[in-house]
Design a protein around this motif. Structure first.
Motif, PDB file in Angstrom:
ATOM      1  N   LEU A   7      -6.066  12.882  -4.276  1.00 25.28           N
ATOM      2  CA  LEU A   7      -5.958  11.605  -4.966  1.00 25.28           C
ATOM      3  C   LEU A   7      -5.257  11.768  -6.312  1.00 25.28           C
ATOM      4  CD1 LEU A   7      -6.605   8.600  -5.007  1.00 25.28           C
ATOM      5  CD2 LEU A   7      -8.817   9.161  -6.029  1.00 25.28           C
ATOM      6  N   PHE A  40      -3.506   8.800   3.254  1.00 25.91           N
ATOM      7  CA  PHE A  40      -4.656   9.327   2.523  1.00 25.91           C
ATOM      8  C   PHE A  40      -5.940   8.615   2.948  1.00 25.91           C
ATOM      9  CE2 PHE A  40      -7.447   8.841  -1.240  1.00 25.91           C
ATOM     10  CZ  PHE A  40      -7.825  10.169  -1.399  1.00 25.91           C
ATOM     11  N   LEU A  81      -1.639  12.295  -5.620  1.00 22.14           N
ATOM     12  CA  LEU A  81      -1.044  11.054  -5.132  1.00 22.14           C
ATOM     13  C   LEU A  81      -0.752  10.109  -6.287  1.00 22.14           C
ATOM     14  CD1 LEU A  81      -0.300   9.779  -2.394  1.00 22.14           C
ATOM     15  CD2 LEU A  81      -2.564   8.725  -2.373  1.00 22.14           C
ATOM     16  N   ASN A  82      -1.706   9.957  -7.188  1.00 24.51           N
ATOM     17  CA  ASN A  82      -1.501   9.073  -8.340  1.00 24.51           C
ATOM     18  C   ASN A  82      -0.408   9.585  -9.270  1.00 24.51           C
ATOM     19  OD1 ASN A  82      -3.494   7.260  -7.535  1.00 24.51           O
ATOM     20  ND2 ASN A  82      -5.107   8.345  -8.626  1.00 24.51           N
ATOM     21  N   TYR A  98      -0.464   6.351   0.578  1.00 28.19           N
ATOM     22  CA  TYR A  98      -1.839   5.886   0.381  1.00 28.19           C
ATOM     23  C   TYR A  98      -2.503   5.545   1.710  1.00 28.19           C
ATOM     24  CZ  TYR A  98      -1.562   5.730  -4.711  1.00 28.19           C
ATOM     25  OH  TYR A  98      -1.469   6.071  -6.036  1.00 28.19           O
ATOM     26  N   THR A 152      -8.122   2.065  -1.554  1.00 28.15           N
ATOM     27  CA  THR A 152      -7.998   3.357  -0.875  1.00 28.15           C
ATOM     28  C   THR A 152      -8.732   4.473  -1.624  1.00 28.15           C
ATOM     29  OG1 THR A 152      -5.907   3.839  -2.024  1.00 28.15           O
ATOM     30  CG2 THR A 152      -5.772   2.750   0.128  1.00 28.15           C
ATOM     31  N   THR A 153      -9.328   4.177  -2.783  1.00 29.14           N
ATOM     32  CA  THR A 153     -10.130   5.181  -3.483  1.00 29.14           C
ATOM     33  C   THR A 153     -11.460   5.323  -2.749  1.00 29.14           C
ATOM     34  OG1 THR A 153      -9.117   4.583  -5.604  1.00 29.14           O
ATOM     35  CG2 THR A 153     -11.166   5.850  -5.671  1.00 29.14           C
ATOM     36  N   LEU A 213       0.821  -1.213   0.000  1.00 29.56           N
ATOM     37  CA  LEU A 213       0.000   0.000   0.000  1.00 29.56           C
ATOM     38  C   LEU A 213       0.852   1.258   0.000  1.00 29.56           C
ATOM     39  CD1 LEU A 213      -2.781   1.295   0.136  1.00 29.56           C
ATOM     40  CD2 LEU A 213      -2.713   1.039   2.630  1.00 29.56           C
ATOM     41  N   ARG A 269      -4.316  -0.100  -3.888  1.00 30.38           N
ATOM     42  CA  ARG A 269      -4.552   1.295  -4.265  1.00 30.38           C
ATOM     43  C   ARG A 269      -6.017   1.537  -4.607  1.00 30.38           C
ATOM     44  NH1 ARG A 269       0.811   3.200  -7.768  1.00 30.38           N
ATOM     45  NH2 ARG A 269       2.278   3.057  -6.005  1.00 30.38           N
ATOM     46  N   THR A 271       3.341   9.426  -6.962  1.00 34.87           N
ATOM     47  CA  THR A 271       3.868   8.169  -6.430  1.00 34.87           C
ATOM     48  C   THR A 271       4.308   7.247  -7.565  1.00 34.87           C
ATOM     49  OG1 THR A 271       1.598   7.311  -6.333  1.00 34.87           O
ATOM     50  CG2 THR A 271       2.513   8.235  -4.316  1.00 34.87           C
TER      51      THR A 271
END
Length: 269
Positions: free
Chosen positions: A249, A137, A252-253, A134, A213-214, A130, A210, A256
């Motif tokens: 988000l 978040f 983050l995408n 994430y 975590t959305t 993870l 991932r 990372t």
């Protein structure tokens, strides 16, 4: 990397699943490995389980919205809508556990067909699968949703307070389902026969983590249940929470490493 002999037999797989497995490998820079029946069957069951998990969360959101249509929980002095919602959450948790069992069973059957089995020396943990960003978040998103629910619960309007109770039940249900999925994801055994398939196994874990975590339900429930009903300042706060979460988000995408990079780093440990 260790190897141990196991019975040799290919699991049955559809041509369409094999083709999709080849496309998945190409997207993850593993095209040289070639799609195998093992990978195709594992990806296929995950696609179907993921779709079913989305349906479970959709049912929870719809049920919460239906419970919120009641101006009062009490019917003949009993909180029937809230009790029904609690029972539904329990049923959805059972359904999710059955989905996890199904995925695990397919993995076990696929692993039993390998003529040789490869295993990494270290089982990937939550930091590798993870990642801290994430995880932070996900915790921050849950905390923000709970703060919204708590602030609505403290308002003097009885209708808003009742909707806030529904929101709390929905959020706790979503969190329990997500925690169950993460637990299964981290504890499931590695199924691979060589280095490439071992890398693919870790990539699947990273992508699944991932996606978990959305926070689609955490964003949807406050807007569905209370937006427009609560005072204006609460609706504005809910909108800011949603927009900040979307921005976080996206960042983050973008910032990372990809799932392929994360998987290769985990393999190098």
């Amino acid at each position: 990397m260790t190897r141990e002999p196991l019975p040799d037999a290919d699991p049955p797989v559809r041509a369409a699943d094999l083709r999709l497995a080849g496309e998945w490998l190409a997207r993850h820079d593993l095209a040289d490995a070639g799609p195998t029946p093992l990978l195709a069957s594992r990806l296929a069951v995950r696609r179907r389980a993921r779709l079913a998990a989305h349906v479970i969360l959709a049912v929870l959101i719809i049920a919460s919205a239906l419970a919120a249509t009641f101006d009062r929980f009490a019917v003949s002095g009993r909180p029937w809508p809230l009790l029904v919602l609690a029972a539904l959450v329990a049923g959805l948790l059972l359904a999710q556990s059955l989905l996890d069992w199904w995925v695990r069973r397919v993995d076990q059957r696929a692993g039993a067909t390998l003529s040789r089995r490869a295993a990494h020396l270290v089982q990937p943990g939550w930091r590798a699968v993870l990642g801290r960003p994430y995880a932070v978040f996900a915790v921050a998103t849950f905390a923000g949703a709970m703060v919204l629910a708590g602030s609505a619960l403290a308002l003097p309007d009885p209708t808003v307070r009742q909707l806030a109770v529904v929101l709390l039940f929905g959020l706790l249900g979503v969190t329990a389902i997500t925690a169950m999925q993460l637990r299964h994801l981290l504890r499931r055994p590695v199924v691979a026969q060589d280095e490439e398939s071992l890398t693919a196994d870790v990539i699947m874990r990273v992508e699944d983590a991932r996606e978990l975590t959305t926070p689609s339900a955490q964003w949807s429930l406050p807007m569905v249940l209370l937006f427009g009903t609560a005072p204006g300042w609460w609706s504005a706060a809910a909108l800011v929470y949603l927009l900040l979460g979307l921005a976080a988000l996206v960042a983050l995408n973008a910032r990372t490493p990809s799932s392929v990079t994360v998987a290769r780093r985990a393999m190098s440990i």
